[in-house]
Design a protein around this motif. Sequence first.
Motif, PDB file in Angstrom:
ATOM      1  N   GLN A 641      -1.227   9.756   1.569  1.00 32.15           N
ATOM      2  CA  GLN A 641      -0.472   8.697   2.227  1.00 32.15           C
ATOM      3  C   GLN A 641      -0.928   8.630   3.681  1.00 32.15           C
ATOM      4  O   GLN A 641      -1.158   9.664   4.321  1.00 32.15           O
ATOM      5  N   ILE A 642      -1.113   7.417   4.202  1.00 28.56           N
ATOM      6  CA  ILE A 642      -1.456   7.241   5.614  1.00 28.56           C
ATOM      7  C   ILE A 642      -0.170   6.918   6.367  1.00 28.56           C
ATOM      8  O   ILE A 642       0.555   5.981   6.003  1.00 28.56           O
ATOM      9  N   ARG A 643       0.118   7.704   7.382  1.00 32.09           N
ATOM     10  CA  ARG A 643       1.376   7.599   8.108  1.00 32.09           C
ATOM     11  C   ARG A 643       1.552   6.183   8.666  1.00 32.09           C
ATOM     12  O   ARG A 643       0.629   5.580   9.222  1.00 32.09           O
ATOM     13  N   PHE A 648       9.235  -2.839   2.937  1.00 31.36           N
ATOM     14  CA  PHE A 648      10.659  -2.758   2.567  1.00 31.36           C
ATOM     15  C   PHE A 648      10.859  -1.974   1.281  1.00 31.36           C
ATOM     16  O   PHE A 648      11.931  -1.455   1.032  1.00 31.36           O
ATOM     17  N   SER A 649       9.841  -1.902   0.451  1.00 29.20           N
ATOM     18  CA  SER A 649       9.991  -1.202  -0.829  1.00 29.20           C
ATOM     19  C   SER A 649       9.678   0.277  -0.717  1.00 29.20           C
ATOM     20  O   SER A 649       9.861   1.021  -1.667  1.00 29.20           O
ATOM     21  N   GLY A 650       9.136   0.703   0.420  1.00 27.37           N
ATOM     22  CA  GLY A 650       8.804   2.106   0.575  1.00 27.37           C
ATOM     23  C   GLY A 650       7.341   2.282   0.947  1.00 27.37           C
ATOM     24  O   GLY A 650       6.643   1.324   1.327  1.00 27.37           O
ATOM     25  N   PRO A 651       6.825   3.508   0.853  1.00 22.94           N
ATOM     26  CA  PRO A 651       5.439   3.784   1.228  1.00 22.94           C
ATOM     27  C   PRO A 651       4.458   2.981   0.370  1.00 22.94           C
ATOM     28  O   PRO A 651       4.701   2.720  -0.796  1.00 22.94           O
ATOM     29  N   VAL A 652       3.315   2.584   0.997  1.00 19.15           N
ATOM     30  CA  VAL A 652       2.274   1.819   0.314  1.00 19.15           C
ATOM     31  C   VAL A 652       1.037   2.691   0.192  1.00 19.15           C
ATOM     32  O   VAL A 652       0.590   3.290   1.178  1.00 19.15           O
ATOM     33  N   ALA A 653       0.484   2.749  -1.001  1.00 15.00           N
ATOM     34  CA  ALA A 653      -0.707   3.570  -1.240  1.00 15.00           C
ATOM     35  C   ALA A 653      -1.918   2.944  -0.557  1.00 15.00           C
ATOM     36  O   ALA A 653      -2.022   1.719  -0.441  1.00 15.00           O
ATOM     37  N   PRO A 654      -2.836   3.763  -0.078  1.00 15.63           N
ATOM     38  CA  PRO A 654      -4.035   3.224   0.572  1.00 15.63           C
ATOM     39  C   PRO A 654      -4.981   2.578  -0.454  1.00 15.63           C
ATOM     40  O   PRO A 654      -4.911   2.836  -1.652  1.00 15.63           O
ATOM     41  N   LEU A 655      -5.859   1.725   0.075  1.00 15.25           N
ATOM     42  CA  LEU A 655      -6.912   1.120  -0.736  1.00 15.25           C
ATOM     43  C   LEU A 655      -8.104   2.064  -0.740  1.00 15.25           C
ATOM     44  O   LEU A 655      -8.595   2.466   0.320  1.00 15.25           O
ATOM     45  N   ARG A 693      -4.482  -6.068   0.562  1.00 14.53           N
ATOM     46  CA  ARG A 693      -4.870  -4.846  -0.146  1.00 14.53           C
ATOM     47  C   ARG A 693      -4.958  -3.659   0.803  1.00 14.53           C
ATOM     48  O   ARG A 693      -4.825  -2.509   0.380  1.00 14.53           O
ATOM     49  N   GLY A 694      -5.213  -3.915   2.085  1.00 21.81           N
ATOM     50  CA  GLY A 694      -5.340  -2.835   3.048  1.00 21.81           C
ATOM     51  C   GLY A 694      -4.078  -2.532   3.810  1.00 21.81           C
ATOM     52  O   GLY A 694      -4.119  -1.836   4.834  1.00 21.81           O
ATOM     53  N   SER A 695      -2.938  -3.048   3.323  1.00 29.17           N
ATOM     54  CA  SER A 695      -1.679  -2.825   4.034  1.00 29.17           C
ATOM     55  C   SER A 695      -1.281  -1.360   4.057  1.00 29.17           C
ATOM     56  O   SER A 695      -0.532  -0.927   4.921  1.00 29.17           O
ATOM     57  N   GLY A 696      -1.764  -0.575   3.133  1.00 28.19           N
ATOM     58  CA  GLY A 696      -1.481   0.854   3.117  1.00 28.19           C
ATOM     59  C   GLY A 696      -2.588   1.670   3.742  1.00 28.19           C
ATOM     60  O   GLY A 696      -2.620   2.895   3.588  1.00 28.19           O
ATOM     61  N   GLY A 697      -3.505   0.997   4.461  1.00 30.05           N
ATOM     62  CA  GLY A 697      -4.660   1.685   5.023  1.00 30.05           C
ATOM     63  C   GLY A 697      -5.813   1.700   4.030  1.00 30.05           C
ATOM     64  O   GLY A 697      -5.667   1.309   2.867  1.00 30.05           O
TER      65      GLY A 697
END
Length: 805
Positions: A641-643, A648-655, A693-697
């Motif tokens: 996970q990238i800090r 709103f739904s929670g942590p987003v997985a990286p691409l 797609r890059g919203s989680g890093g």
Amino acid sequence: MIAFRGHEDDFIKRLVDQFRAYNRERPTEKVYVHTDRDAYLIGETVWLKGYILNGFTHEADTVSRVLYIDLVDPVAKRVRLREQLRATMSYAPGQLFLPDSLPAGTYQLRAYTNFMRNYPDAYFFSKTLTILPSDEKSAAGSTTLQQNGQPDVQFLPEGGQLIAGIENRVAFKAVNSSGRSVAVEGFILDAKKDTVIGFSSTFLGMGYLTFKPEAGQSYTAFVQFNDGTRSNYPLPPLKAQGVVMQVDNLSHKDNIKVYLRHNKTNADTTAKMTLVAQTRGQIVQVAIIPLSKKASLIQLPRAQFPEGIAQLTLFDETHVPVGERLVFINKSEQINIGLMTSKTSYKNREQVDLTIKTTDASGKPVAANLSLSAVDDRLAPEADSNGATIVSHLLLASDLTGAIEQPDHYFNPVYKDRLTQLDLLLMTQGWRRFAWTDVLSGTIPPIKYPIERGLSLTGRVVRPNQKDIGGKVNLTFMILNRDSTRSFLSGQTDEAGYYGAYDLDFTDTTSLLINGIKGSANRNLVITLDQLLMPTVTIARVPYNPLEFRRDELAEFMKRAKEYQEIERQIRRNGEVLLQSVTVKAKKYKEPDSRTIYGTPDASVKFDQMNTSGRQTILDVIQGRIAGVQVTGSGFNAQVQIRGAANFSGPVAPLFLLDGMPMDLQAIMGISVQDVDRVDVLKGASAAIYGSRGSGGVISILTKRGGANYDFTKEVAPGTLVAKLPGYAPVREFYAPRYDVKKPEHVRPDFRTTLFWAPMIQTSADGQATVSFFTSDAKTTLRLRAEGATTGGMPGVGRGIVRVE
């Protein structure tokens, strides 16, 4: 006389239904290749064009888009050269370069599509090419093949059976050990050594005789050849009962007459035989013949047949095929190709303006796609003036077994007896498209080789001991093109380990890397690739070489061919110029990495022997080395996970990116840490270049093998296949100098063998096209030949000459 019947009979209905189903599931393709000539010197280029046509209708067939060209050594039974040509709208222009490493000799040029491999390679297009060595002494002995052994003489009863007590017509054909026809004469003796009848061949070693065999007898033919030698050949064994089928395809312009006679004794007065006529997958006519009649005449209206070979098959009262005869339906449905020059003769290096006209049999203009060659007749004598053309191949050779000598003879109206001789040919050549037993059994052979709309990569993954892998395997393909661009594919094998990637598009030699993983990390795999294997070569008979040079012609041909080769080499050097000494100053240029679309990453970890030692996965290596990147767990159960990457739904997985291509975490976990060059991390605004797609890093994995300077062909890791594969052959433009504008290179002498080659000439709706080229320095005769077809399937060939004085 028995007329044509409908399909109300149960057997006929079943036969027609199953025949249609068979051809629906087993369509056919035909291929023809036009080459600029038939003889070449090592180091020259064979200019060619392939035509891919529907096997049933001869229409332009755009389904298969890859044409394979093989140069087959018939003595060594191996493929010496291979090219893959791109077919567009059924047409595939290209060339075949003959390298210095190629042994001189007689070769077969073979052409086929992948779909045609579902049938025996007898369906492939094939023609003989003569490849001469670079020195005259070796060439003088390489233009002909040695003939050894006794000639082969076959005696073939018309319809297939020799029946006692009924007059039979028996055709024969004689060829020598190199496959060329030989004239013969002789006589038939019975078992008592009494002479029954004499015979002699009438055309190309073929002829026929008629006699009534007696029950209990056996017959032998004593044959004498031109050189005075003699030999004897047994006739086929006699049958006590059966049916004799004799066909008259010549005496009546409207009907084909089929005479049936039998000596069967059958108590069932309702028993009947069935005669079926079909042409290229289409049943044209069916007739029912009562067995109660010992002799019958069936008249088949010629108008109902399409042009080409028709197969007449006789089924007995038990619905078993017992007789077969091939006939040719001549309707003159070819196009006429007219070649007209603006002058009757030309000077050296003068422009030739050529008008091409295409019309149908009635003289109406038609549009057609053509290929045209212009060669020096003195330097390139024609191997066979009646050799194969697109007309003879589509309408004749492509539907028969065995080689046909002088095939175009049968389509040249100059020869008045050509149709009689063609009928004799069809009594001695067999049909090869299908077997009625396969059709009636209802078991249609499966299609193993699919139609190719692009290049294919197929193969299988197995254990090192060659046993089944036992489940699906994850595969990653990387295709590295010569222009340094890359293509990535990923997928899975089936349960048996087979895989396929289809409809690919790449040109020239390409490097390929296939990486396989079973489960989460199992690399104990062996990957095979079908495209690394050459199809098997089956040569029933070494092709004879009809090309013969006089010694002065051979010397002149070789001299001029070498001169033109030097011109081609100079052209390929593309006008290189020797410059004076210069000094160039510039900043060092750093080649951009085509795998990345971002600039400088927020963080990067270089993988080396120190930080990868003892680590199982990529996440194990980067754990704790990049601020803000949190790796939980270890091994193949790790998560990342990238800090700050949350919504709103929670942590987003990286691409995850592998050499620029999006991948899922499971696939990334299977990448060996030894294959990775570095890992880049993009956070926040830096990752916005990848959109939502890059919203989680972004975690970008760049492998060593994906690097522009990495030669992965020198290293093969477990579960990896590395290979160099040919893509589509680049189409070169034929060099034809234009002397209307002076150029420095024009000071060279010009004695080209092939003066002009145009593979893609399209006549317009009014049936016309124009081309131009220049004559050379030779005072000679130029031989023109144009071949092609309409989109509707009408083939044609046109010839002409240009005199240079």
